[in-house]
Structures are given as C-alpha cells and as structure tokens.
Write a protein that holds these residues in place. Structure first.
Motif, PDB file in Angstrom:
ATOM      1  N   VAL A 153       0.827  -1.207   0.000  1.00  0.00           N
ATOM      2  CA  VAL A 153       0.000   0.000   0.000  1.00  0.00           C
ATOM      3  C   VAL A 153       0.860   1.256   0.000  1.00  0.00           C
ATOM      4  N   LEU A 154       1.755   1.348   0.985  1.00  0.00           N
ATOM      5  CA  LEU A 154       2.550   2.560   1.125  1.00  0.00           C
ATOM      6  C   LEU A 154       3.585   2.700   0.024  1.00  0.00           C
ATOM      7  N   GLY A 155       3.923   1.618  -0.649  1.00  0.00           N
ATOM      8  CA  GLY A 155       4.860   1.687  -1.764  1.00  0.00           C
ATOM      9  C   GLY A 155       4.193   1.982  -3.093  1.00  0.00           C
ATOM     10  N   HIS A 156       2.892   2.198  -3.082  1.00  0.00           N
ATOM     11  CA  HIS A 156       2.141   2.477  -4.307  1.00  0.00           C
ATOM     12  C   HIS A 156       1.944   3.986  -4.447  1.00  0.00           C
ATOM     13  N   SER A 157       2.220   4.519  -5.643  1.00  0.00           N
ATOM     14  CA  SER A 157       2.133   5.969  -5.838  1.00  0.00           C
ATOM     15  C   SER A 157       0.704   6.490  -5.725  1.00  0.00           C
ATOM     16  N   GLY A 158      -0.279   5.598  -5.779  1.00  0.00           N
ATOM     17  CA  GLY A 158      -1.664   6.030  -5.666  1.00  0.00           C
ATOM     18  C   GLY A 158      -2.110   6.300  -4.246  1.00  0.00           C
ATOM     19  N   PHE A 159      -1.275   5.965  -3.245  1.00  0.00           N
ATOM     20  CA  PHE A 159      -1.627   6.265  -1.856  1.00  0.00           C
ATOM     21  C   PHE A 159      -1.335   7.737  -1.594  1.00  0.00           C
ATOM     22  N   VAL A 160      -2.391   8.521  -1.379  1.00  0.00           N
ATOM     23  CA  VAL A 160      -2.272   9.977  -1.231  1.00  0.00           C
ATOM     24  C   VAL A 160      -2.226  10.309   0.259  1.00  0.00           C
ATOM     25  N   ARG A 161      -1.043  10.570   0.753  1.00  0.00           N
ATOM     26  CA  ARG A 161      -0.876  10.839   2.191  1.00  0.00           C
ATOM     27  C   ARG A 161      -1.574  12.131   2.616  1.00  0.00           C
ATOM     28  N   ALA A 162      -1.765  13.038   1.668  1.00  0.00           N
ATOM     29  CA  ALA A 162      -2.379  14.329   2.011  1.00  0.00           C
ATOM     30  C   ALA A 162      -3.810  14.189   2.495  1.00  0.00           C
ATOM     31  N   VAL A 163      -4.478  13.088   2.170  1.00  0.00           N
ATOM     32  CA  VAL A 163      -5.863  12.922   2.620  1.00  0.00           C
ATOM     33  C   VAL A 163      -5.996  11.777   3.615  1.00  0.00           C
ATOM     34  N   ALA A 164      -4.890  11.259   4.119  1.00  0.00           N
ATOM     35  CA  ALA A 164      -4.931  10.164   5.097  1.00  0.00           C
ATOM     36  C   ALA A 164      -5.144  10.745   6.489  1.00  0.00           C
ATOM     37  N   ARG A 165      -6.356  11.159   6.753  1.00  0.00           N
ATOM     38  CA  ARG A 165      -6.719  11.758   8.036  1.00  0.00           C
ATOM     39  C   ARG A 165      -7.933  11.014   8.589  1.00  0.00           C
ATOM     40  N   PRO A 166      -7.781  10.232   9.660  1.00  0.00           N
ATOM     41  CA  PRO A 166      -8.901   9.410  10.157  1.00  0.00           C
ATOM     42  C   PRO A 166     -10.174  10.196  10.409  1.00  0.00           C
ATOM     43  N   ARG A 167     -10.060  11.407  10.957  1.00  0.00           N
ATOM     44  CA  ARG A 167     -11.263  12.159  11.297  1.00  0.00           C
ATOM     45  C   ARG A 167     -11.965  12.734  10.066  1.00  0.00           C
ATOM     46  N   ALA A 168     -11.232  12.856   8.967  1.00  0.00           N
ATOM     47  CA  ALA A 168     -11.821  13.454   7.765  1.00  0.00           C
ATOM     48  C   ALA A 168     -12.133  12.417   6.703  1.00  0.00           C
ATOM     49  N   THR A 169     -12.156  11.146   7.092  1.00  0.00           N
ATOM     50  CA  THR A 169     -12.370  10.093   6.112  1.00  0.00           C
ATOM     51  C   THR A 169     -13.803  10.112   5.589  1.00  0.00           C
ATOM     52  N   ASP A 170     -13.931  10.089   4.276  1.00  0.00           N
ATOM     53  CA  ASP A 170     -15.235  10.001   3.619  1.00  0.00           C
ATOM     54  C   ASP A 170     -15.740   8.567   3.777  1.00  0.00           C
ATOM     55  N   PRO A 171     -16.942   8.345   4.328  1.00  0.00           N
ATOM     56  CA  PRO A 171     -17.419   6.971   4.518  1.00  0.00           C
ATOM     57  C   PRO A 171     -17.762   6.267   3.209  1.00  0.00           C
ATOM     58  N   HIS A 172     -17.947   7.032   2.150  1.00  0.00           N
ATOM     59  CA  HIS A 172     -18.282   6.429   0.857  1.00  0.00           C
ATOM     60  C   HIS A 172     -17.458   7.092  -0.248  1.00  0.00           C
ATOM     61  N   PRO A 173     -16.149   6.852  -0.267  1.00  0.00           N
ATOM     62  CA  PRO A 173     -15.300   7.522  -1.267  1.00  0.00           C
ATOM     63  C   PRO A 173     -15.500   6.997  -2.681  1.00  0.00           C
ATOM     64  N   LEU A 174     -16.047   5.788  -2.806  1.00  0.00           N
ATOM     65  CA  LEU A 174     -16.264   5.215  -4.136  1.00  0.00           C
ATOM     66  C   LEU A 174     -17.730   5.349  -4.513  1.00  0.00           C
ATOM     67  N   LEU A 175     -18.008   6.165  -5.513  1.00  0.00           N
ATOM     68  CA  LEU A 175     -19.371   6.308  -5.997  1.00  0.00           C
ATOM     69  C   LEU A 175     -19.587   5.480  -7.265  1.00  0.00           C
ATOM     70  N   LEU A 176     -18.578   5.482  -8.139  1.00  0.00           N
ATOM     71  CA  LEU A 176     -18.683   4.755  -9.401  1.00  0.00           C
ATOM     72  C   LEU A 176     -17.398   3.972  -9.615  1.00  0.00           C
ATOM     73  N   THR A 177     -17.520   2.674  -9.820  1.00  0.00           N
ATOM     74  CA  THR A 177     -16.346   1.828 -10.038  1.00  0.00           C
ATOM     75  C   THR A 177     -16.483   1.087 -11.360  1.00  0.00           C
ATOM     76  N   ALA A 178     -15.341   0.669 -11.883  1.00  0.00           N
ATOM     77  CA  ALA A 178     -15.310  -0.179 -13.072  1.00  0.00           C
ATOM     78  C   ALA A 178     -14.433  -1.373 -12.772  1.00  0.00           C
ATOM     79  N   THR A 179     -14.799  -2.517 -13.297  1.00  0.00           N
ATOM     80  CA  THR A 179     -14.078  -3.760 -13.048  1.00  0.00           C
ATOM     81  C   THR A 179     -13.877  -4.476 -14.372  1.00  0.00           C
ATOM     82  N   ASP A 180     -12.629  -4.786 -14.686  1.00  0.00           N
ATOM     83  CA  ASP A 180     -12.321  -5.531 -15.907  1.00  0.00           C
ATOM     84  C   ASP A 180     -12.389  -7.021 -15.610  1.00  0.00           C
ATOM     85  N   LEU A 181     -13.196  -7.733 -16.375  1.00  0.00           N
ATOM     86  CA  LEU A 181     -13.441  -9.154 -16.151  1.00  0.00           C
ATOM     87  C   LEU A 181     -12.994  -9.974 -17.355  1.00  0.00           C
TER      88      LEU A 181
END
Length: 840
Positions: free
Chosen positions: A140-168
C-alpha cells in the motif's frame, strides 16, 4: 450462408488456431461466448436465433459500414497513449448474456464494490488491515496512488467510491475472474452508452427481439447519486466533470457523460479555491470575485495531478488547494482523491482475506491468480518461472503501465524485479473466453474482456446491467469494442432493475461558463467564418481559372483572386494554382489554409463538446469524407467538388448553432463569427477594390468579389447590371441590411457583446466598437472610390485602419471576457521579493 452457422462450424473444429495465445496457456480449451461444447448456440443466443441466424456476410458488411458512418458522424474517437485520436471501433456482433448468468455476476460486482469502498476507508482511516497484517504495508505505502495528504482518520469520507469499473475475463471453465479494478477515474460508461445507441440503430430488428435493459435509467441514477453526494446541505448543488482536456485519451467519453448528465465539463484552469471553497473562475479573476460555488467534482484527472500545491508540483491539470478543500469537507470529489491505491495488482492476492476481515463474507468472484513480489514466499515462487521466460506469467509494475517493461529479456526483467521486488506483481495469463468479431469480410474468434460498472445508489451498490466488451485481433492491436446485451427474464422487468428514478427538487439554473469555455466558443465562431470565407474565395478563383479559352495565369480576375488567397494563406505552389488549391484544402500545417482553420475549429469545439449538439460532429465527418475523396483523386475537377462539399458542411453548422439556447456561449459564437466576417470583408476589399483597372477587368473582378462575398444576387437585383466600385463599397461596407456587410457585422458584434455578463456598456471592447461604427458612418464612399495614379489610396488606408481596429477589438474582448488572472507559477520560480509578498 448464416454467419453464425459458419462460426459455429469453425469453433467446433479441434484445430482452431489461436495465434495470440502463449504456449501452454490452455487456449485450445477457451470458453466460447456464442457456441457451447456441442456446437449449439448458448441459451442467450437461442432466444435471438430467429434474427441472428439470418445474418449473412453481406448483412454484416452493410451494418459495419453503417456503424463506421454513425461513429464518424458523432465524432467518436479514442487515443492510445501519445498517438493521435483514432476512430472508435465497434463490432456489429454484440456480447449477449442471459439473465441467470448475469445475476451471479451482478451480486459479485456489488460485493466487490462494497469491499473496495471498505478497504479504501480503512486504508485512509483506522488502517486495521495494515495493523493486523491482512494486507502488507509495503503493498500500500509503496504504491504511488496512496495519497498521504488525505490520510486523516477524522476526515475520512465513509463512501469515497461512488462509481467503479471492473475488468473481467472468463476462464476456460466459463467462470468470470477479475483482471483489474478501475476506480480512480473509471472510464467507458459514455463509450458503452454510445455503442448501445449505434447498435440499436443499425440492428433494430435484432435489438427489439432481444428485450434488453435500457441505458437511460442507469444514467439517471448516476445523476441522482451525484446530486445527493454533496458534503454540505444545499438545495441546488453544483456538479462539474473535471477533465484533463481535449488531448485525453477518453475525451469523448468524458464529454458524452457530461452532456448526458447535464453537468458542465471543466478543466483545472476553470476552477479556483477561494475562502476554502471551490468556485467556477469568473472572467477578470482575481479582480472579479467568484459567484458560483462547486459542491461535487466528478474527476477524470488522476489524483497526483489534481493539486499542484500538495500533490504533483507544476501540474496544470488540477486546482491549487483542492486537497485542503477536500479535508475540510468543503467539496466532494468523486471518486475520492486516494482511490488510485486500489488500482494495484499487489492487493489482489489479499482481497479474500480483506473481505473476511471487513465484511465477514467470502469473496464471490476471484481475481486472476496474482503474486506480490514484495512477499518473499511469492517471489520465490515467481523467480524460477520468470528466469525461464514462462509465457504464461505476466509481470507488471504495481503502479505503472505494463508497456514500461516491453522489450526486456527474461534476465533483464528478473534483474529489475530483484532490485525492487515490492514494485512488481506477477499474474497468471488467463486463457480468456472468445467471441466472434467481424473483420476483413469474415467472422473470426478473438479473446474477450468485459468492463463492468457499479454505482452507489442510495445505500447499496448497483451494477450496470451491461457494460463495455473488448476484443483484440492481436496483443498490440487497437481494441474493438462490443455492445453488451443482458436479456430480461420477462418483458415487465424494470430496466436496470431500477424503478423510475425521481429527480431531486432543484431550481432550474444555467451554469456559468468559464473564461476558457467562452474563449473556445468565440474562436469556434471565428474559425467557422474564416473557413467558409476562404472556401468561397477558393471556389471563385477556381471558377475564374476554369473559364474556357483562358491561358493559365493570364486572366486578370483569376490573378487578383489568387493574390487575395495569398494574402490570407500565403502561396505554396506559385506556378501551379491547382496544387495550391489542394494544399489549401488538405494541408493542416499551413497557417491560414482551410484545412488549418478546420483543424483549429475542431480543437475549439472539442473543448466545449458538452455545450454542443451531437449533430455538430457530422460537419467534420462530411469534411473528412470530402478530404479523403480529394486525396484519392488526382483529377482537377475534384478540387472544386471537394471544396463545395466542405462549404456545404460548414453551412450546416449554422443550422446546428441556430438551435442553441441564447446563453453567453451562443452570443460568443456569434460575436466571433461576425467579427471575423468584418475582417474578411475588409481583407478582400483591400486586395480587390483598391486598384483601378480597365472597365471590363474591373467589372469581372468586382463580380468575383461579390460572388465570394455571397452578395452577387442582391447587387444584380439592386443595380440591374451596372458595376461600380462605389456601389460595391456601399453594399459591402455600409448596407445595414446586408448580412455580409461590415456595418451589419459590427451591429451584430455590438448586440452579442452587450448580452454577455461582463459587458456594462462602457467596457473597452464596446468603446472600440462604437468608435469603428462612428467612423464607418462618417466616411464618404465617393471619396474612398477616388483614383490617384491607378489606385484608391484613401480606400486602402481606411481598410487597413479598420483591420487594425478590429484586431485591437478582438484583443480587448480577450482581456475583458477571457482573462482569468496570471497562470500559476511554482514557488521555486518566484524571486525572493515575490515570495516575501506572497507570504505577507
């Protein structure tokens, strides 16, 4: 013979080749999406057998041609990497799935979206998955997609994923496996809707027999979900779709979605942070304060580019201060800024355990077999196969494209993995199912993948009943897409399993247009008029040269018109007018050429595609057809024919824009169009009418000018055959009723500028315009027609002055209506004094 019967017979052959399949991948046992093991049609296709089995090679060839034309008319394109936009490819044979099979997929997709949302909330909040070592921290922490600027427990969005896509992908046993998750900025929903629209038109009988789930209810659900996702209580939330721009590989998909949902398509430069909130940037910023606050941003920009202050310095795609606005809960970003960490092959082996940990459920749909090389045991299993160059093993970086490893030999690849094993994952190559695809006048089998979409609607995740299927003729070939048909169990089933989505009670509003959008629309008008006027001039010159019995280059009228063309676009072939005409129509790199103006017009309109009717793109498809016909034919008559077809296409643009709502955008198009028309009239008169010739030559040259200015019929009716310079000047300069006159153009510019929000009646553009109009009203046309030494010096001086004044007017319009403050500059590029002022 029926295409499907031929295909079924070919699939039944045990020696069917699969050149793209690596040795030992089990390709000979691929699952076929149409034909079962006995050679019979699968249940989903059996219900369509009456129409499907009647399709012949000739039918599919016709349908394929219609699809190509429909997609071109809609301007559908796709860019692969840094390549130029390519035409979107859609296969006429859909992927058909029966309701029972899809129901299992649907449940698994809903569970997976819920799991990914829970994983994302945990990684940016309590991090129990890392603490309990359910997921290795390095993955996780070695992945460039982990954005430390928003890693704040008190400010966590309970539903950050509204629309997802999955390749099958479907295995040889017929079971679906997850190949990858697309959650950062999931694309393809617009392409899928366009595919459905086109296929329903070219195969109406088969489409109606299928009794499919319609797309529209799902798009309505997406709209409702976005409107209800604002972080602050507001009766009228403002939503925008943030795009990287027209050069994005999925620019059409973004524009289609924005138009279908009714939300503005914006770029980072269109937004600004002020007082902790996100606003649409107004003209004249920062002197003018913003008035339209943004509540929800549906982003199509990767997180690292979204904020040059806290994420990627120097980014021009994002909004400075966006991350802080997100942390404060002032704006909702969909999907959340940190969602990119889930697009991580290293997570796939650990998702079953994460599902048990977070949901208390077993994961219903497995991922393709994956090993994270940062785990010593997994690396020990991967290394021997990697050293041997096992073609059934695919190694990929966890946060980069697979193309970054292209061309490496097995030893080089192994060395790269050993140097930083946590940066790589290895996956088993899945023997994907196959489906028939039309190509080269026949049907053949190709591996298939399916992109499925899932939306959080209300309190649950609801997958789209359908999706976007893709086949490839080879590994490096461009994708060919398929519409996905999921059949209903009964005709009374609700489309998409949704009852009518009730719209939220919001006040009707007209979203403000950003200065960038206004600029694009203004230049849309200018380039459209510039193209039309040049094509008319070219056709007049071609007609003069085609007069019978005239020696090449000897006719005065033709030479004068060629001089006018040279003034507007230069001359590339001085001794060959025909070659020069072809260059004007085809050479995109020639400034001033019709091809160049058309290219710039297309770029400007792409930037505001969400503001324009879908009929707009038929203009360009007709122009492209005329260009192809000209390139394929060396005959001189083809030049005039192609120019005429291009002119007809440009004239149809008037009909498209005439049906636009009379908002600021439409007024900008018309202001640009008429300002350019005034410039073109003055340029033409400056070349044609400032020189005195003999009586016959003057008459012929002036008539050619009137023809190019679309005023010859009016002139003949009004003056009954006489041709005098003063009369021509009166018609083209000061006739308030002639739409092609300078006076009419100035009046139109004044009207449309006056309707813009930034106009007050006393702005610099309005003052300059009034000055030009007053000078035109005072000028004595008889004096302008006076001849001195074979020329009309007063006319030449007046026209040159008007051209300068009109260019000055254009720059003033830019300053007042398009200016939005200085561009952002990195702090590292500021001087010490500037830094001290910024911190003060």
């Amino acid at each position: 013979m029926s295409v499907l019967r031929e295909y079924a017979a070919a699939v039944a052959q045990p020696t069917l080749p699969f050149d793209d399949a690596p040795p030992g991948s089990g390709a000979a046992g691929r699952y076929d999406e149409v034909v079962d093991e006995t050679g019979d049609l699968r249940p989903a296709w059996k219900s369509l057998a009456t129409r499907a089995l009647a399709l012949t090679d000739r039918d599919l060839a016709r349908v394929d041609g219609e699809i190509t034309r429909f997609l071109a008319d809609d301007g559908v394109s796709y860019s692969r990497g840094d390549s130029r936009p390519q035409p979107w490819r859609l296969d006429p044979i859909p992927l058909v799935v029966d309701a029972i099979s899809w129901s299992r997929v649907e449940v698994a997709l809903a569970q997976r979206a819920e799991l990914l949302n829970a994983v994302l909330v945990d990684l940016y909040g309590p991090q129990t998955l890392l603490r309990d070592r359910v997921i290795p921290a390095g993955a996780v922490l070695g992945h460039s997609g982990f954005v430390r600027a928003v890693a704040r427990p008190r400010a966590t969005d309970p539903h950050p994923l509204l629309l997802t896509a999955t390749d099958l992908g479907r295995s040889a046993a017929g079971e679906w496996h997850v190949l990858a998750d697309r959650v950062q900025a999931p694309s393809g929903l617009g392409f899928a809707a366009e595919n459905r629209r086109v296929v329903s038109q070219v195969l109406p009988d088969l489409y109606q027999e299928g009794d499919l789930h319609r797309f529209e209810p799902y798009l309505a659900a997406v709209r409702a979900a976005l409107l209800s996702s604002a972080t602050t209580a507001t009766p009228d939330p403002r939503i925008v779709l943030l795009s990287p721009g027209t050069l994005s590989e999925t620019a059409f998909d973004q524009a289609f979605l924005a138009g279908a949902l009714g939300f503005p398509l914006v770029q980072g430069s269109d937004l600004v942070v002020s007082d902790g909130w996100i606003w649409m940037k107004p003209s004249g910023w920062p002197a003018a304060r913003p008035t339209e606050r943004i509540d929800v941003i549906l982003r199509r920009v990767d997180a690292q580019w979204c904020d040059p202050l806290e994420l990627r310095a120097g980014s021009r795609l994002g909004v400075a201060g966006l991350a802080e606005a997100v942390r404060r809960g002032r704006v909702r970003v969909v999907n959340g800024l940190g969602a990119g960490v889930l697009e991580n092959a290293a997570l796939l082996p650990y998702l079953p355990a994460a599902s048990e940990h977070l949901l208390g459920e077993q994961l219903r749909m497995p991922s393709v077999s994956t090993w994270w090389c940062g785990d010593p045991e997994s690396l020990a299993e991967v290394r021997p196969r990697l050293a041997e160059g096992d073609p059934t093993l695919l190694v990929r970086p966890i946060d980069e494209s697979r193309r970054s490893l292209a061309g490496l030999t097995p030893p080089e690849l192994l060395a790269r993995v050993d140097a930083a094993p946590h940066r790589f994952a290895a996956q088993e190559v899945l023997a994907l199912s196959q489906a028939p695809a039309w190509g080269a006048a026949s049907v053949s089998a190709h591996p298939l993948t399916l992109r499925a979409f899932t939306l959080r609607h209300g309190s649950t995740y609801r997958p789209l009943v359908g999706g976007l299927a893709t086949v490839r003729e080879s590994t490096d070939a461009a994708p060919i897409t398929k519409d996905v048909w999921v059949l209903k169990t009964a005709e009374t089933d609700a489309d998409q399993g949704l009852t009518e989505v009730a719209p939220l009670e919001t006040a009707p509003t007209i979203p403000a247009l950003s200065p960038r959008a206004l600029s694009d629309l203004y230049w849309t008008g200018r380039y459209a008029e510039r193209t039309e006027d040049l094509l008319r001039l070219l056709l007049a010159a071609q007609a003069a040269l085609d007069q019978p019995g005239i020696a090449a280059g000897a006719d005065r009228t033709a030479r004068v018109l060629l001089v006018a063309l040279d003034r507007l676009a230069g001359t590339r072939h001085p001794d060959d007018p025909e070659a020069d005409f072809r260059s004007l129509l085809l050479d995109v790199g020639r400034p001033g050429a019709a091809a160049h103006s058309i290219s710039r017009l297309r770029e400007a309109m792409e930037g505001v595609r969400d503001q324009l009717s879908g009929d707009t793109w038929r203009v360009f498809s007709n122009i492209d057809r005329a260009s192809r016909a000209l390139r394929s034919s060396p005959h001189p008559h083809r030049t005039a024919e192609s120019a005429g077809r291009m002119l007809a296409a440009m004239l149809s643009l008037y009909g498209v824009t005439a049906n636009m709502v009379r908002d600021a955008g439409w007024h900008m198009i018309e202001a640009g169009r008429h300002l350019e028309r005034g410039l073109q009239v003055c340029q033409m008169l400056s070349v044609v009418a400032t020189e005195r010739r003999d009586l016959r030559s003057d008459r012929e040259v002036l008539e050619a000018l009137l023809l190019a200015s679309e005023s010859v019929v009016t002139y003949r009716r009004r003056y009954r055959g006489s041709t005098r310079t003063s009369d021509v000047l009166d018609l083209l300069l000061r006739d308030a009723d002639n739409p092609r006159s300078l006076c009419f153009a100035l009046a139109e510019v004044r009207h449309h500028l006056g309707r813009l929000p930034g106009s007050t009646g006393s702005t610099r553009p309005e003052r300059l315009l009034e000055q030009i109009e007053n000078e035109l009203a005072r000028v004595d046309l008889t004096e302008l027609s006076g001849v001195v030494g074979g020329r009309r010096p007063q006319l030449a001086a007046y026209l040159d002055d008007v051209i300068v004044q009109l260019e000055k007017l254009s720059r003033a319009i830019d300053d007042v209506h398009f200016e939005s403050g200085p561009p952002p500059v990195p702090l590292s590029e500021l001087s010490l004094i500037e830094l001290m002022e910024a911190r003060a």
